[in-house]
Every structure is written in structure tokens, then in C-alpha cells.
Motif scaffolding. Structure first.
Motif, PDB file in Angstrom:
ATOM      1  N   THR A 181       0.819  -1.220   0.000  1.00 37.67           N
ATOM      2  CA  THR A 181       0.000   0.000   0.000  1.00 37.67           C
ATOM      3  C   THR A 181       0.852   1.268   0.000  1.00 37.67           C
ATOM      4  O   THR A 181       0.316   2.368  -0.001  1.00 37.67           O
ATOM      5  CB  THR A 181      -0.949   0.020   1.210  1.00 37.67           C
ATOM      6  OG1 THR A 181      -0.189  -0.110   2.414  1.00 37.67           O
ATOM      7  CG2 THR A 181      -1.954  -1.119   1.124  1.00 37.67           C
TER       8      THR A 181
ATOM      9  N   ASN B 297      -3.553   2.960  -0.551  1.00 38.91           N
ATOM     10  CA  ASN B 297      -4.732   2.920   0.292  1.00 38.91           C
ATOM     11  C   ASN B 297      -5.426   4.268   0.141  1.00 38.91           C
ATOM     12  O   ASN B 297      -4.867   5.307   0.465  1.00 38.91           O
ATOM     13  CB  ASN B 297      -4.319   2.678   1.742  1.00 38.91           C
ATOM     14  CG  ASN B 297      -5.491   2.473   2.648  1.00 38.91           C
ATOM     15  OD1 ASN B 297      -6.633   2.665   2.255  1.00 38.91           O
ATOM     16  ND2 ASN B 297      -5.214   2.088   3.869  1.00 38.91           N
ATOM     17  N   PHE B 298      -6.645   4.274  -0.350  1.00 39.18           N
ATOM     18  CA  PHE B 298      -7.354   5.515  -0.623  1.00 39.18           C
ATOM     19  C   PHE B 298      -8.068   6.083   0.592  1.00 39.18           C
ATOM     20  O   PHE B 298      -8.690   7.136   0.515  1.00 39.18           O
ATOM     21  CB  PHE B 298      -8.350   5.320  -1.769  1.00 39.18           C
ATOM     22  CG  PHE B 298      -7.660   5.052  -3.079  1.00 39.18           C
ATOM     23  CD1 PHE B 298      -6.984   6.065  -3.728  1.00 39.18           C
ATOM     24  CD2 PHE B 298      -7.652   3.787  -3.636  1.00 39.18           C
ATOM     25  CE1 PHE B 298      -6.335   5.828  -4.928  1.00 39.18           C
ATOM     26  CE2 PHE B 298      -7.006   3.537  -4.830  1.00 39.18           C
ATOM     27  CZ  PHE B 298      -6.342   4.565  -5.484  1.00 39.18           C
ATOM     28  N   VAL B 299      -7.986   5.420   1.734  1.00 42.04           N
ATOM     29  CA  VAL B 299      -8.615   5.919   2.955  1.00 42.04           C
ATOM     30  C   VAL B 299      -7.713   6.997   3.540  1.00 42.04           C
ATOM     31  O   VAL B 299      -6.527   6.781   3.761  1.00 42.04           O
ATOM     32  CB  VAL B 299      -8.815   4.780   3.977  1.00 42.04           C
ATOM     33  CG1 VAL B 299      -9.367   5.309   5.281  1.00 42.04           C
ATOM     34  CG2 VAL B 299      -9.720   3.715   3.395  1.00 42.04           C
ATOM     35  N   LYS B 300      -8.267   8.156   3.780  1.00 41.14           N
ATOM     36  CA  LYS B 300      -7.509   9.258   4.364  1.00 41.14           C
ATOM     37  C   LYS B 300      -7.832   9.336   5.857  1.00 41.14           C
ATOM     38  O   LYS B 300      -8.998   9.347   6.259  1.00 41.14           O
ATOM     39  CB  LYS B 300      -7.872  10.594   3.701  1.00 41.14           C
ATOM     40  CG  LYS B 300      -7.615  10.617   2.204  1.00 41.14           C
ATOM     41  CD  LYS B 300      -6.155  10.482   1.891  1.00 41.14           C
ATOM     42  CE  LYS B 300      -5.942  10.547   0.394  1.00 41.14           C
ATOM     43  NZ  LYS B 300      -4.682  10.046  -0.030  1.00 41.14           N
ATOM     44  N   ILE B 301      -6.805   9.370   6.662  1.00 42.68           N
ATOM     45  CA  ILE B 301      -6.972   9.453   8.112  1.00 42.68           C
ATOM     46  C   ILE B 301      -6.758  10.898   8.538  1.00 42.68           C
ATOM     47  O   ILE B 301      -5.782  11.535   8.142  1.00 42.68           O
ATOM     48  CB  ILE B 301      -5.978   8.521   8.818  1.00 42.68           C
ATOM     49  CG1 ILE B 301      -6.242   7.081   8.378  1.00 42.68           C
ATOM     50  CG2 ILE B 301      -6.069   8.662  10.326  1.00 42.68           C
ATOM     51  CD1 ILE B 301      -5.239   6.082   8.882  1.00 42.68           C
TER      52      ILE B 301
END
Length: 54
Positions: free
Chosen positions: A15, A37-41
């Protein structure tokens, strides 16, 4: 040593480029793909609403 033997005959995905580099330092797979990984934290957590019922 069965694990490394299987990994050498596998395709892997990472990733991040750092993860990809770490994998390549351990084993040389048939192929390795960098799928981000397209999830932004969020950098900070949201404040809790003191008026919320929970």
C-alpha cells in the motif's frame, strides 16, 4: 522455509512505496504491485460534542 519458497512464487501488493521496499528486502516475488490505500486518516481527531446524548 516453506513460507519464503511460496512467497518467491507469489504476486504481492503493497500500500506504499516504503512497504514495497521492505517486502523486496525480504523476498523477491514473481511480481509486486503498489496499490495505494485511498482511505484518508484525519491528522487530528474531531472534538466530541458535549451536548450529544451519548
Amino acid at each position: 522455509m516453506l513460507g519464503k519458497t511460496l512467497l518467491k512464487r507469489s504476486y504481492l501488493h503493497a500500500t506504499s512505496s516504503a512497504e514495497k521496499a521492505e517486502l523486496l528486502s525480504i523476498v523477491q516475488p514473481v511480481g509486486i504491485f503498489d496499490i495505494p490505500n485511498f482511505v484518508k486518516i484525519a491528522k487530528t481527531s474531531p472534538l466530541k460534542n458535549p451536548q450529544a446524548p451519548f
